[in-house]
Design an enzyme around this catalytic site. Structure first.
Site, PDB file in Angstrom:
ATOM      1  N   HIS A   1      54.819  46.313  20.139  1.00  0.00           N
ATOM      2  CA  HIS A   1      55.876  47.246  22.016  1.00  0.00           C
ATOM      3  C   HIS A   1      56.404  46.074  22.365  1.00  0.00           C
ATOM      4  O   HIS A   1      57.192  46.379  22.994  1.00  0.00           O
ATOM      5  CB  HIS A   1      53.738  47.559  21.751  1.00  0.00           C
ATOM      6  CG  HIS A   1      53.594  46.824  22.848  1.00  0.00           C
ATOM      7  ND1 HIS A   1      52.249  46.363  22.804  1.00  0.00           N
ATOM      8  CD2 HIS A   1      53.441  46.693  24.526  1.00  0.00           C
ATOM      9  CE1 HIS A   1      51.872  46.033  23.949  1.00  0.00           C
ATOM     10  NE2 HIS A   1      52.972  45.671  25.139  1.00  0.00           N
TER      11      HIS A   1
ATOM     12  N   ASP B   1      49.839  46.048  16.025  1.00  0.00           N
ATOM     13  CA  ASP B   1      50.711  45.184  17.267  1.00  0.00           C
ATOM     14  C   ASP B   1      51.067  44.418  17.460  1.00  0.00           C
ATOM     15  O   ASP B   1      50.380  43.378  17.991  1.00  0.00           O
ATOM     16  CB  ASP B   1      50.044  45.789  18.537  1.00  0.00           C
ATOM     17  CG  ASP B   1      50.805  46.337  19.790  1.00  0.00           C
ATOM     18  OD1 ASP B   1      51.770  45.192  19.421  1.00  0.00           O
ATOM     19  OD2 ASP B   1      50.199  46.276  21.235  1.00  0.00           O
TER      20      ASP B   1
ATOM     21  N   GLY C   1      52.299  42.434  31.679  1.00  0.00           N
ATOM     22  CA  GLY C   1      53.170  41.288  31.492  1.00  0.00           C
ATOM     23  C   GLY C   1      51.989  40.514  30.588  1.00  0.00           C
ATOM     24  O   GLY C   1      52.666  39.435  30.601  1.00  0.00           O
TER      25      GLY C   1
ATOM     26  N   SER D   1      50.723  41.272  28.234  1.00  0.00           N
ATOM     27  CA  SER D   1      51.068  42.040  26.467  1.00  0.00           C
ATOM     28  C   SER D   1      52.027  40.709  25.607  1.00  0.00           C
ATOM     29  O   SER D   1      52.620  39.965  25.994  1.00  0.00           O
ATOM     30  CB  SER D   1      52.244  42.838  26.652  1.00  0.00           C
ATOM     31  OG  SER D   1      51.552  44.340  26.623  1.00  0.00           O
TER      32      SER D   1
ATOM     33  N   SER E   1      47.427  43.470  23.075  1.00  0.00           N
ATOM     34  CA  SER E   1      48.307  45.478  23.118  1.00  0.00           C
ATOM     35  C   SER E   1      47.744  45.526  24.142  1.00  0.00           C
ATOM     36  O   SER E   1      49.649  45.958  24.363  1.00  0.00           O
ATOM     37  CB  SER E   1      46.973  45.558  22.018  1.00  0.00           C
ATOM     38  OG  SER E   1      47.423  46.492  21.665  1.00  0.00           O
TER      39      SER E   1
END
Length: 470
Positions: free
Chosen positions: A212, A242, A329, A331, A347
């Site tokens: 993402h 992801d 942040g 991720s 994720s």
């Protein structure tokens, strides 16, 4: 993350405190097995993961899940009552065997029912091998008719097959405006965390981060207003994973295979490894630094609220579920073992590092297989068949794999903390919804670029170790 020597998952050092204490005996070798038939072997978590993958490959659907008992240091495998041949084979391999009532086929059927009837934003499900049930989690946004729909579906499956619990937060991807790795987009900055440095299939230096993040922005920098130093090559989100592969623009960039654990400490990453339910893992992210917890589920399905369609759902399948905290942040940040195995990429989830919550990770083995990349300077860690341990709840390739169309079924082991379906207010878990950070931040979806999917390869263990805080 200097251009010519890129460290992994940088930032958040001030938040670590005592989280990065090295364990002097963490690399002790596996205890010797007694050799007696039917005696479960004492195993390190990495060895238990390897054994689980071997048994899953050999015995397939005859197993109904497995998990690591960290107190006894044993791999526990579930076998449907009466299958004596499977019990003998599992015991000879050194696993502890537990007879259960629900088979892999029954758990998959329950997951298909959930996919058809309970796919709403803010829900997730996975199999808990410790209870031999499907655990469904609904976040704080699932209310009214949606809550009634989910609860009714779970009740219809029966209390011996499925349980329902609440998460106080809201499931979301952990993208944020701030520091770490950045991209400037209309309306502000996107911030994520670098996961693991890799070598792309064409030999160029690259890194893995969340999918993402890769669909939200194409070019990435190592400073908030700096020039781009890397460009997205492949990105998958939502759907079967992801993950993003991002190539450094300078082909001479040195990209060491290590995780920056803060306080001047690094952990050498040796191989990609499959997660095992019950295993202790560590997460490094740019917002909250280093934290640890346990794997609670494999091949989980998560239904995020769509970032582009107010009435849509971004469903991601094949994720690792844990109780390790994370915030906006984080991720894309690295999930790894104390002995240096690359496990996952952050994720999303619910909660924060004050209240806790459920957090989901993209398996690194699947991302490497899909992108054709190898860890570090091509050393890799993708050998083996790599069937994920755990019984399948859903239809997805790998251990308990198959159909992933639409919302996507899932398989593997699940969160074992559910207390069952409790009318009017099932068990409350997790924490408050993480607050937004910098203005103009974007999260979740964007222009989708690239694609990729694959099967989970097996892997071995690494070296080096540390411990963290929850």
């Amino acid at each position: 993350m200097p251009k010519r020597k890129a460290a992994i998952a940088v930032g958040g050092v001030a938040a670590l405190g005592a989280a990065a204490l090295l364990l002097p005996n963490a690399n002790a070798s596996q205890d010797k097995a007694s050799g007696a038939a039917g005696t479960a072997r004492t195993l390190k978590a990495a060895d238990a993961s390897d054994l689980a993958a071997q048994l899953q490959k050999a015995l397939g659907d005859a197993l109904a899940g497995s998990y690591y008992d960290s107190a006894k240091r044993q791999l526990v495998v579930n076998v449907v009552s009466g299958d004596k041949n499977v019990i003998v084979q599992a015991e000879k391999a050194g696993a502890a065997v537990r007879q259960v009532g629900n088979s892999t086929a029954q758990l998959r059927s329950a997951a298909r029912t959930l996919k058809a009837r309970a796919t709403v934003p803010g829900t997730a499900w996975a199999v808990d091998p410790r209870t031999n049930k499907v655990v469904v989690t609904a976040d704080s946004t699932v209310t009214g008719a949606k809550w009634d729909r989910v609860r009714s579906t779970v009740r219809g499956l029966g209390s011996d097959m499925a349980t329902l619990k609440r998460s106080a937060g809201a499931f979301k991807t952990f993208v944020s405006g701030g520091d770490a790795i950045f991209s400037q987009v209309p309306g502000g900055n996107v911030r994520c965390s670098l996961g693991f440095n890799v070598t792309a299939s064409d030999g160029s230096p690259a890194f893995l981060t969340a999918g993402h993040c890769g669909v939200a922005a194409k070019q990435w920098s190592d400073s908030q207003n700096g020039q781009p130093i890397a460009t997205v090559d492949q990105a998958t989100f939502p759907g079967q994973g992801d993950f993003s592969l991002v190539k450094y623009d300078d082909p001479s960039t040195q990209a060491p295979s290590e995780v920056n654990a803060g306080n001047g400490q690094t952990v050498q990453i040796n191989q990609a490894v499959d997660a095992t339910v019950g295993q202790t893992v560590f997460r490094m992210g740019s917002t909250t630094g280093l934290h640890d917890g346990q794997v609670t589920g494999l091949d989980a399905t998560v239904n995020f609220q769509s970032e582009t369609d107010p009435n849509g759902v971004d469903t991601v399948t094949g994720l690792i579920q844990t109780d390790v905290c994370a915030e906006a942040g984080d991720s894309g940040g690295s999930l790894f073992t104390q002995d240096g195995g690359a496990v996952g990429l952050t994720s999303g989830g619910s909660g924060d590092c004050t209240s806790g919550g459920e957090t989901f990770f993209q398996p690194v083995t699947a991302a490497l297989q899909a992108t054709g990349a190898t860890l570090g300077a091509g050393a890799g860690g993708q050998a083996g068949a790599g069937d994920q341990s755990g019984a399948g709840a859903g239809d997805q390739s790998g251990a308990g794999a198959g159909d992933q169309a639409g919302a996507g079924d899932q398989s593997g082991a699940g969160d074992g903390s559910g207390a069952g379906d409790q009318a009017g207010g099932d068990q409350i878990g997790g924490g408050a919804d993480p607050s937004a950070t910098a203005g103009g931040e974007q999260s979740g979806a964007g222009n989708r670029s690239g694609a990729g999917t694959g099967h989970r390869p097996g892997a071995g263990a690494g070296s080096s170790s540390l411990t963290g805080t929850r």
